[in-house]
Motif scaffolding. Structure first.
Motif, PDB file in Angstrom:
ATOM      1  N   PRO A  16       0.828  -1.209   0.000  1.00  0.00           N
ATOM      2  CA  PRO A  16       0.000   0.000   0.000  1.00  0.00           C
ATOM      3  C   PRO A  16       0.861   1.257   0.000  1.00  0.00           C
ATOM      4  CG  PRO A  16       0.010  -1.044   2.175  1.00  0.00           C
ATOM      5  CD  PRO A  16       0.675  -2.004   1.226  1.00  0.00           C
ATOM      6  N   LEU A  17       0.362   2.294  -0.657  1.00  0.00           N
ATOM      7  CA  LEU A  17       1.079   3.569  -0.682  1.00  0.00           C
ATOM      8  C   LEU A  17       1.081   4.212   0.693  1.00  0.00           C
ATOM      9  CD1 LEU A  17      -0.376   5.145  -3.949  1.00  0.00           C
ATOM     10  CD2 LEU A  17       1.875   4.129  -3.661  1.00  0.00           C
ATOM     11  N   THR A  18       2.144   4.955   0.966  1.00  0.00           N
ATOM     12  CA  THR A  18       2.148   5.778   2.168  1.00  0.00           C
ATOM     13  C   THR A  18       1.213   6.960   1.953  1.00  0.00           C
ATOM     14  OG1 THR A  18       3.956   7.176   1.388  1.00  0.00           O
ATOM     15  CG2 THR A  18       4.557   5.167   2.594  1.00  0.00           C
ATOM     16  N   ASP A  19       0.863   7.660   3.066  1.00  0.00           N
ATOM     17  CA  ASP A  19       0.019   8.844   2.942  1.00  0.00           C
ATOM     18  C   ASP A  19       0.661   9.870   2.016  1.00  0.00           C
ATOM     19  OD1 ASP A  19      -1.704   7.667   4.657  1.00  0.00           O
ATOM     20  OD2 ASP A  19      -1.434   9.067   6.324  1.00  0.00           O
ATOM     21  N   HIS A  20       1.985  10.046   2.141  1.00  0.00           N
ATOM     22  CA  HIS A  20       2.670  11.052   1.338  1.00  0.00           C
ATOM     23  C   HIS A  20       2.659  10.677  -0.140  1.00  0.00           C
ATOM     24  CE1 HIS A  20       5.159  12.650   4.973  1.00  0.00           C
ATOM     25  NE2 HIS A  20       3.883  12.937   5.028  1.00  0.00           N
ATOM     26  N   ALA A  21       2.921   9.407  -0.433  1.00  0.00           N
ATOM     27  CA  ALA A  21       2.928   8.970  -1.822  1.00  0.00           C
ATOM     28  C   ALA A  21       1.531   9.078  -2.432  1.00  0.00           C
ATOM     29  CB  ALA A  21       3.439   7.536  -1.920  1.00  0.00           C
ATOM     30  N   GLY A 155      -2.886   0.908   5.041  1.00  0.00           N
ATOM     31  CA  GLY A 155      -2.508   1.651   3.846  1.00  0.00           C
ATOM     32  C   GLY A 155      -3.382   2.848   3.546  1.00  0.00           C
ATOM     33  N   GLN A 156      -4.449   3.067   4.321  1.00  0.00           N
ATOM     34  CA  GLN A 156      -5.323   4.201   4.088  1.00  0.00           C
ATOM     35  C   GLN A 156      -4.889   5.392   4.930  1.00  0.00           C
ATOM     36  OE1 GLN A 156      -9.227   2.496   4.978  1.00  0.00           O
ATOM     37  NE2 GLN A 156      -9.661   2.399   2.799  1.00  0.00           N
ATOM     38  N   GLY A 157      -5.215   6.578   4.469  1.00  0.00           N
ATOM     39  CA  GLY A 157      -4.870   7.781   5.206  1.00  0.00           C
ATOM     40  C   GLY A 157      -5.330   9.007   4.463  1.00  0.00           C
ATOM     41  N   THR A 158      -4.947  10.158   4.955  1.00  0.00           N
ATOM     42  CA  THR A 158      -5.349  11.424   4.342  1.00  0.00           C
ATOM     43  C   THR A 158      -4.160  12.373   4.325  1.00  0.00           C
ATOM     44  OG1 THR A 158      -5.998  12.378   6.476  1.00  0.00           O
ATOM     45  CG2 THR A 158      -7.702  11.223   5.230  1.00  0.00           C
ATOM     46  N   TRP A 159      -4.306  13.416   3.533  1.00  0.00           N
ATOM     47  CA  TRP A 159      -3.405  14.555   3.646  1.00  0.00           C
ATOM     48  C   TRP A 159      -4.245  15.795   3.921  1.00  0.00           C
ATOM     49  CZ3 TRP A 159       1.220  15.841   4.829  1.00  0.00           C
ATOM     50  CH2 TRP A 159       1.575  17.188   4.751  1.00  0.00           C
ATOM     51  N   PRO A 160      -3.912  16.608   4.917  1.00  0.00           N
ATOM     52  CA  PRO A 160      -2.853  16.363   5.899  1.00  0.00           C
ATOM     53  C   PRO A 160      -3.159  15.133   6.750  1.00  0.00           C
ATOM     54  CG  PRO A 160      -3.541  18.665   5.931  1.00  0.00           C
ATOM     55  CD  PRO A 160      -4.553  17.914   5.128  1.00  0.00           C
ATOM     56  N   PRO A 161      -2.142  14.585   7.415  1.00  0.00           N
ATOM     57  CA  PRO A 161      -2.378  13.405   8.246  1.00  0.00           C
ATOM     58  C   PRO A 161      -3.467  13.661   9.268  1.00  0.00           C
ATOM     59  CG  PRO A 161      -0.027  13.836   8.039  1.00  0.00           C
ATOM     60  CD  PRO A 161      -0.721  15.013   7.451  1.00  0.00           C
ATOM     61  N   SER A 162      -4.312  12.672   9.496  1.00  0.00           N
ATOM     62  CA  SER A 162      -5.362  12.812  10.500  1.00  0.00           C
ATOM     63  C   SER A 162      -4.866  12.435  11.891  1.00  0.00           C
ATOM     64  CB  SER A 162      -6.567  11.944  10.124  1.00  0.00           C
ATOM     65  OG  SER A 162      -6.168  10.582  10.004  1.00  0.00           O
ATOM     66  N   LYS A 163      -3.762  11.697  11.957  1.00  0.00           N
ATOM     67  CA  LYS A 163      -3.230  11.279  13.252  1.00  0.00           C
ATOM     68  C   LYS A 163      -2.352  12.381  13.847  1.00  0.00           C
ATOM     69  CE  LYS A 163      -3.185   6.329  12.165  1.00  0.00           C
ATOM     70  NZ  LYS A 163      -2.331   5.111  12.072  1.00  0.00           N
ATOM     71  N   TRP A 164      -2.610  12.701  15.103  1.00  0.00           N
ATOM     72  CA  TRP A 164      -1.855  13.750  15.796  1.00  0.00           C
ATOM     73  C   TRP A 164      -0.375  13.403  15.862  1.00  0.00           C
ATOM     74  CZ3 TRP A 164      -3.476  18.455  16.859  1.00  0.00           C
ATOM     75  CH2 TRP A 164      -2.775  19.245  17.777  1.00  0.00           C
ATOM     76  N   SER A 165      -0.053  12.130  16.046  1.00  0.00           N
ATOM     77  CA  SER A 165       1.347  11.709  16.162  1.00  0.00           C
ATOM     78  C   SER A 165       2.105  11.982  14.864  1.00  0.00           C
ATOM     79  CB  SER A 165       1.435  10.221  16.510  1.00  0.00           C
ATOM     80  OG  SER A 165       0.781   9.436  15.523  1.00  0.00           O
ATOM     81  N   GLU A 166       1.433  11.871  13.726  1.00  0.00           N
ATOM     82  CA  GLU A 166       2.080  12.140  12.449  1.00  0.00           C
ATOM     83  C   GLU A 166       2.251  13.641  12.228  1.00  0.00           C
ATOM     84  OE1 GLU A 166      -0.055  10.165   9.368  1.00  0.00           O
ATOM     85  OE2 GLU A 166       0.198   8.176  10.240  1.00  0.00           O
ATOM     86  N   LEU A 167       1.269  14.424  12.653  1.00  0.00           N
ATOM     87  CA  LEU A 167       1.402  15.874  12.545  1.00  0.00           C
ATOM     88  C   LEU A 167       2.556  16.385  13.396  1.00  0.00           C
ATOM     89  CD1 LEU A 167      -2.363  16.922  12.656  1.00  0.00           C
ATOM     90  CD2 LEU A 167      -0.810  17.226  10.719  1.00  0.00           C
ATOM     91  N   LYS A 168       2.746  15.774  14.560  1.00  0.00           N
ATOM     92  CA  LYS A 168       3.816  16.220  15.461  1.00  0.00           C
ATOM     93  C   LYS A 168       5.202  15.924  14.908  1.00  0.00           C
ATOM     94  CE  LYS A 168       3.562  16.050  19.883  1.00  0.00           C
ATOM     95  NZ  LYS A 168       3.451  15.601  21.293  1.00  0.00           N
ATOM     96  N   LEU A 169       5.293  14.999  13.964  1.00  0.00           N
ATOM     97  CA  LEU A 169       6.586  14.685  13.359  1.00  0.00           C
ATOM     98  C   LEU A 169       6.997  15.714  12.309  1.00  0.00           C
ATOM     99  CD1 LEU A 169       6.320  10.809  12.881  1.00  0.00           C
ATOM    100  CD2 LEU A 169       7.667  12.045  14.600  1.00  0.00           C
TER     101      LEU A 169
END
Length: 306
Positions: A16-21, A155-169
């Motif tokens: 699966p693609l990453t959120d960024h890809a 493999g599912q996700g959104t941009w911007p990331p919906s997870k707080w932990s990903e935003l903090k990175l």
């Protein structure tokens, strides 16, 4: 639709693609969809459908009307000055948010919508409860239409990331943030200079990031400062926000034939962000929209308010 089934089955065994890809691929698809031969109606909220500038030009400075306490006067102001002022104001007013994985990010957004050319204005109050770590169902509203959003699968996700932990990175250094967005899907190369062709994508992703109502401390101000370095932005004078306050508009210069980009509106005195002006087309009609976040915070459960 058969086309959608074929897309799902195509190369189904690939990782699966990453959120960024996925975001990068969607941007390429968006650019194709908004080519002159294929006009597309742009909705209000979908972050991955924000119109972007296809050419990089120098930031435009213009003279805007600014009201003081006694009488209006004019002064020249650049888009760079407004965005850097907005970053400084954000740092001054920002309150740190500590969100646990089991909590929800609450936002209350006001949207005022008027048919282009005149007509009755409708006001929507959209309240959203988004799971901090994505492990719980979120409850969202879109122009009054409420629905539960299921937990993302592998493999599912959104941009911007919906997870707080990903935003903090994400970096809070403006230069590194721009490079991270340029190099999505791979390791960021901070020694590689930005090229003219890099800016449209960086600009696009920064715009999407700023449409997120709540961000970790320092990230929104970094996004404003990163935008201040992007060529192809201009000031739009004589703006007001949804409540009639005097404002300064910032818009990105679109490529020929591209959809009009949203207008960010900032307070004419303090440069504090006031809201966004945009358009959407539905049912053969085009609507002018104003939107702004009226409240936000962290709560323990859906339907709870700060």
């Amino acid at each position: 639709m058969n086309e959608m089934r074929l897309l799902r089955e195509w190369d189904a065994e690939a990782p699966p693609l990453t959120d960024h890809a996925r975001a990068r691929a969607r941007l390429r698809l968006y650019e194709t969809m908004t080519a002159p031969a294929t006009p597309v109606a742009v909705g209000r909220r979908p972050l991955l459908r924000i119109a972007v500038a296809g050419v990089a030009t120098a930031a435009v400075a213009t003279t805007v009307l600014v009201a003081n306490d006694s009488s209006p006067h004019t002064r020249p102001v650049s888009a760079t000055a407004v965005l850097r002022g907005a970053a400084a104001e954000e740092r001054r007013l920002e309150k740190p948010i500590a969100a646990r994985d089991d909590q929800f990010i609450y936002t209350k957004e006001i949207i005022k919508e008027t048919p282009l050319g005149g007509g009755r204005t409708r006001t929507y109050v959209d309240e959203n409860w988004n799971s901090v770590d994505g492990s719980k169902r979120s409850y969202v509203s879109e122009l009054g239409h409420k629905q539960w959003v299921p937990v993302y699968g592998p493999g599912q996700g959104t941009w911007p990331p919906s997870k707080w932990s990903e935003l903090k990175l994400m970096p809070t250094d403006p230069r590194k943030l721009a490079i991270d967005l340029r190099d999505m899907g791979g390791k960021p190369d901070y020694t590689k200079p930005m090229k003219t062709g890099d800016w449209p994508m960086v600009q696009y992703f920064l715009s999407g990031l700023l449409r997120t109502p709540v961000l970790p401390q320092g990230l929104r101000s970094a996004a404003y400062e990163a935008l201040a370095t992007v060529p192809g932005i201009k000031v739009v004078p004589g703006q007001k926000d949804a409540d009639g306050r005097a404002g300064i508009g910032i818009r990105f210069v679109p490529a020929p034939g591209a959809s009009r980009s949203p207008l960010l509106v900032f307070d004419a005195k303090t440069y504090r962000y006031l809201g966004m002006r945009d358009q959407r087309t539905a049912g053969g009609k085009t609507y002018e929209q104003w939107s702004y976040v009226a409240a936000s915070g962290v709560v323990d459960r859906v339907m709870e308010r700060p």
